[in-house]
Motif scaffolding. Sequence first.
Motif, PDB file in Angstrom:
ATOM      1  N   SER A  25       0.859  -1.171   0.000  1.00  0.00           N
ATOM      2  CA  SER A  25       0.000   0.000   0.000  1.00  0.00           C
ATOM      3  C   SER A  25       0.899   1.226   0.000  1.00  0.00           C
ATOM      4  N   VAL A  26       0.736   2.064  -0.961  1.00  0.00           N
ATOM      5  CA  VAL A  26       1.563   3.258  -1.101  1.00  0.00           C
ATOM      6  C   VAL A  26       0.843   4.427  -0.427  1.00  0.00           C
ATOM      7  N   ARG A  28      -0.723   7.813   0.064  1.00  0.00           N
ATOM      8  CA  ARG A  28      -1.321   8.751  -0.883  1.00  0.00           C
ATOM      9  C   ARG A  28      -2.028   9.865  -0.121  1.00  0.00           C
ATOM     10  N   THR A  30      -4.148  13.631  -1.056  1.00  0.00           N
ATOM     11  CA  THR A  30      -4.699  14.550  -2.050  1.00  0.00           C
ATOM     12  C   THR A  30      -5.075  15.851  -1.363  1.00  0.00           C
ATOM     13  N   GLY A  67      -6.312  11.204   2.554  1.00  0.00           N
ATOM     14  CA  GLY A  67      -5.432  10.123   2.132  1.00  0.00           C
ATOM     15  C   GLY A  67      -5.449   8.943   3.069  1.00  0.00           C
ATOM     16  N   ASN A  68      -4.421   8.108   2.958  1.00  0.00           N
ATOM     17  CA  ASN A  68      -4.366   6.870   3.729  1.00  0.00           C
ATOM     18  C   ASN A  68      -3.260   6.879   4.794  1.00  0.00           C
TER      19      ASN A  68
END
Length: 159
Positions: A25-26, A28, A30, A67-68
Amino acid sequence: MLCLWSPLSYGIPNSQLSVDISAESVARVTLYYRGIPVSSDGLDFPLVVNGISQKIEQTSSNFFLVGNVDRADLVFEDSEFVLPQVYGGNTKMPLIGSFIFQGAVTDSRQTLQVPVLDDISQARAVNGLKIKFATEFTAGHYTKGRYGNVFTLIVTPVI
């Protein structure tokens, strides 16, 4: 079925299957402004004369990060903010850039860590960030004309 229970079934070699499963999982993040993601084209941020301070300035609406990851660092890539005159002159308009987060004002050239939301529906004033640019001097100090430049905001997920 009969073959499985017969003494002849011992001669059948066992089958084996190895499954190597992995996932990555990258991180990320926004940047959202006025409820929509900011595109790679950036956004226009016109400065206007403030009737009270008489400086040329603007404070944004809230920006939000989605994001995550839990947090992200924000900083402007630029070491100084200067708007050169676009047409017919060489006058420059130095600016002071600020982040406003939870009521605290900090220099926008310094890294600021802010929360990252799971979804834009969680956006509230308390987890939003504003950006302000203002001239050092009042508007009458600068030569009449159009001034412009592009500044880059760096968003780095904190892992």
